[in-house]
Design a protein around this motif. Structure first.
Motif, mmCIF file in Angstrom:
data_model
loop_
_atom_site.group_PDB
_atom_site.id
_atom_site.type_symbol
_atom_site.label_atom_id
_atom_site.label_comp_id
_atom_site.label_asym_id
_atom_site.label_seq_id
_atom_site.Cartn_x
_atom_site.Cartn_y
_atom_site.Cartn_z
ATOM 1 N N LYS A 1 16.278 89.298 13.378
ATOM 2 C CA LYS A 1 15.811 88.112 12.656
ATOM 3 C C LYS A 1 17.013 87.444 12.024
ATOM 4 C CE LYS A 1 12.953 86.602 8.794
ATOM 5 N NZ LYS A 1 12.109 87.023 7.656
ATOM 6 N N VAL A 2 17.290 86.229 12.426
ATOM 7 C CA VAL A 2 18.438 85.493 11.915
ATOM 8 C C VAL A 2 17.924 84.423 10.975
ATOM 9 C CG1 VAL A 2 20.450 84.116 12.506
ATOM 10 C CG2 VAL A 2 19.660 85.888 14.073
ATOM 11 N N GLU A 3 18.393 84.471 9.720
ATOM 12 C CA GLU A 3 17.913 83.525 8.723
ATOM 13 C C GLU A 3 18.800 82.310 8.603
ATOM 14 O OE1 GLU A 3 17.418 85.615 5.111
ATOM 15 O OE2 GLU A 3 15.951 87.013 5.927
ATOM 16 N N GLU A 4 20.035 82.405 9.086
ATOM 17 C CA GLU A 4 20.948 81.278 8.986
ATOM 18 C C GLU A 4 21.595 81.083 10.342
ATOM 19 O OE1 GLU A 4 23.731 82.090 5.930
ATOM 20 O OE2 GLU A 4 22.210 82.716 4.501
ATOM 21 N N SER A 5 21.328 79.974 10.980
ATOM 22 C CA SER A 5 21.911 79.758 12.304
ATOM 23 C C SER A 5 23.171 78.926 12.224
ATOM 24 C CB SER A 5 20.896 79.068 13.222
ATOM 25 O OG SER A 5 20.471 77.852 12.656
ATOM 26 N N GLY A 6 23.162 77.846 11.399
ATOM 27 C CA GLY A 6 24.355 77.025 11.219
ATOM 28 C C GLY A 6 24.669 76.196 12.445
ATOM 29 N N ASP A 7 25.751 75.461 12.371
ATOM 30 C CA ASP A 7 26.203 74.626 13.468
ATOM 31 C C ASP A 7 26.717 75.503 14.584
ATOM 32 O OD1 ASP A 7 27.215 72.689 15.096
ATOM 33 O OD2 ASP A 7 29.003 72.292 13.868
ATOM 34 N N GLN A 8 26.238 75.291 15.795
ATOM 35 C CA GLN A 8 26.628 76.135 16.918
ATOM 36 C C GLN A 8 27.553 75.397 17.881
ATOM 37 O OE1 GLN A 8 23.131 77.874 18.707
ATOM 38 N NE2 GLN A 8 22.333 78.537 16.737
ATOM 39 N N MET B 1 22.729 89.696 17.587
ATOM 40 C CA MET B 1 22.139 90.925 18.105
ATOM 41 C C MET B 1 23.006 91.568 19.176
ATOM 42 S SD MET B 1 19.716 92.865 17.380
ATOM 43 C CE MET B 1 19.134 94.420 18.048
ATOM 44 N N GLU B 2 23.795 90.756 19.882
ATOM 45 C CA GLU B 2 24.706 91.312 20.883
ATOM 46 C C GLU B 2 25.727 92.235 20.216
ATOM 47 O OE1 GLU B 2 27.452 89.926 24.686
ATOM 48 O OE2 GLU B 2 26.212 88.464 23.623
ATOM 49 N N VAL C 1 18.478 91.711 10.668
ATOM 50 C CA VAL C 1 17.948 93.068 10.534
ATOM 51 C C VAL C 1 18.636 93.937 11.570
ATOM 52 C CG1 VAL C 1 15.895 94.502 10.720
ATOM 53 C CG2 VAL C 1 15.734 92.242 9.668
ATOM 54 N N VAL C 2 19.365 94.969 11.113
ATOM 55 C CA VAL C 2 20.220 95.708 12.041
ATOM 56 C C VAL C 2 19.820 97.156 12.232
ATOM 57 C CG1 VAL C 2 22.220 94.286 11.532
ATOM 58 C CG2 VAL C 2 21.845 96.363 10.208
ATOM 59 N N ASP C 3 19.024 97.715 11.350
ATOM 60 C CA ASP C 3 18.876 99.160 11.362
ATOM 61 C C ASP C 3 17.422 99.616 11.363
ATOM 62 O OD1 ASP C 3 20.482 101.350 11.634
ATOM 63 O OD2 ASP C 3 21.623 100.934 9.832
ATOM 64 N N THR D 1 32.792 90.367 16.147
ATOM 65 C CA THR D 1 32.933 88.921 16.357
ATOM 66 C C THR D 1 31.605 88.304 16.776
ATOM 67 O OG1 THR D 1 33.572 89.029 18.716
ATOM 68 C CG2 THR D 1 35.332 89.234 17.064
ATOM 69 N N TYR D 2 30.770 89.074 17.459
ATOM 70 C CA TYR D 2 29.452 88.559 17.850
ATOM 71 C C TYR D 2 28.508 88.480 16.652
ATOM 72 C CZ TYR D 2 30.320 88.721 22.892
ATOM 73 O OH TYR D 2 30.802 88.486 24.160
ATOM 74 N N VAL D 3 28.675 89.386 15.697
ATOM 75 C CA VAL D 3 27.770 89.416 14.547
ATOM 76 C C VAL D 3 27.798 88.103 13.779
ATOM 77 C CG1 VAL D 3 27.367 90.504 12.303
ATOM 78 C CG2 VAL D 3 27.777 91.919 14.317
ATOM 79 N N SER D 4 28.946 87.453 13.725
ATOM 80 C CA SER D 4 29.064 86.188 12.997
ATOM 81 C C SER D 4 28.845 84.981 13.895
ATOM 82 C CB SER D 4 30.444 86.087 12.335
ATOM 83 O OG SER D 4 31.462 86.069 13.317
ATOM 84 N N SER D 5 28.353 85.226 15.120
ATOM 85 C CA SER D 5 28.151 84.141 16.074
ATOM 86 C C SER D 5 26.679 83.735 16.125
ATOM 87 C CB SER D 5 28.607 84.585 17.475
ATOM 88 O OG SER D 5 27.671 85.509 18.020
ATOM 89 N N ALA D 6 26.343 82.878 17.084
ATOM 90 C CA ALA D 6 24.950 82.465 17.264
ATOM 91 C C ALA D 6 24.119 83.569 17.901
ATOM 92 C CB ALA D 6 24.896 81.200 18.129
ATOM 93 N N ASN D 7 24.768 84.643 18.353
ATOM 94 C CA ASN D 7 24.060 85.746 19.008
ATOM 95 C C ASN D 7 24.412 87.075 18.340
ATOM 96 O OD1 ASN D 7 22.509 87.212 20.811
ATOM 97 N ND2 ASN D 7 24.044 87.176 22.446
#
Length: 276
Positions: free
Chosen positions: A35-42, A179-180, A26-28, A171-177
């Motif tokens: 709220k991150v729905e997919e975390s994936g392998d970090q 919101m940064e 949720v960005v706006d 690059t942060y948007v597609s990372s584990a963080n």
């Protein structure tokens, strides 16, 4: 048509596919947490992920030149000669759409002169371009790290480079963080409300999270200040379509047809119009 031309022609369509592969955030809204729905392998990226060679994929017209340059690069007696060979190789790979190989050679250039901010910027931009096209998770992570490493060095010296800050943010948007990255994009727009990259990327991220009305607002702002942004015009129409604003969507899709001859975009526009 060369591979680079085919890739660039398809960019508007490919970006839609990449869009929906990102974590859903949720960005706006006014919430302070995403709220991150997919975390994936970090797990961290492999250090040699982006050093893979594409030598066999080069066209015959560039293959021989690249072979000579690679030998020059490997055997260069001075850093200056090594840099010259690597820069030319990066240009060849970029021309043919092999962006991760181009990024690899710009990385080699930057490593020869770690204090040269011009080299750092080129290496960061090349890494970001490769990051934008990468689909393999480990390669995405490695290229994102390289982008942040090099562009942050330039940004530290010149905090007003908002163009670089938006790249780092994505690059942060597609990372584990993620919101940064969202926070950085908001900072860009606070400083420059008309920033083209900031508005475009916030619109894209709002679409990705299903906030199509918010996305439409972002793209409306974008084309108000940057009417030549064809992808922004297209995504505005898509946002109207997904918001069930059919009249606005139809009018906007018709407008897009008037401002581009890109066959991929025209085809996508027509597929939407057929649904209206």
């Amino acid at each position: 048509m060369k591979k680079s031309q085919l890739i660039l022609v398809a960019l508007g369509i490919v970006s839609i596919i990449v869009l929906f592969s990102l974590p859903k955030v949720v960005v706006d809204n006014d919430a302070t947490a995403a709220k991150v729905e997919e975390s994936g392998d970090q797990s961290g990226p492999s250090s040699d992920v982006i050093s893979e060679s594409h030598e066999n994929e080069l066209s015959s017209e560039n293959r021989n030149q690249a072979d000579r340059l690679i030998q020059n690069f490997l055997s260069a007696p001075t850093n200056e000669e090594k840099v010259a060979a690597a820069q030319t190789l990066a240009g060849i790979y970029k021309e043919e759409g092999l962006f991760d190989s181009a990024a690899y050679y710009w990385d080699q250039v930057a490593l020869t002169s770690p204090d040269n901010l011009s080299f750092a910027e080129e290496a960061g931009k090349a890494s970001y371009e490769a990051f934008s096209f990468a689909l393999d998770k480990k390669k995405v992570e490695a290229l994102a790290d390289k982008t942040r490493k090099y562009l942050s060095k330039v940004l530290e010296k010149d905090p007003n480079r908002l163009d670089l800050k938006t790249k780092i943010a994505m690059t942060y948007v597609s990372s584990a963080n993620p919101m940064e990255g969202i926070t950085m994009l908001r900072e860009v727009l606070e400083k420059d409300p008309q920033n083209e990259d900031g508005l475009f990327n916030m619109g894209i991220l709002s679409m990705q999270s299903g906030q199509y009305k918010k996305a439409a607002e972002r793209f409306e702002e974008l084309i108000k200040y940057h009417p030549q942004n064809v992808q922004g015009q297209f995504y505005l129409a898509v946002s109207y379509f997904e918001s069930n604003e059919k009249n606005k969507a139809k009018a906007q899709f018709e407008s897009v047809k008037k401002i581009t001859q890109d066959p991929m975009i025209i085809s996508s526009v027509q597929s939407y119009l057929d649904k209206l």
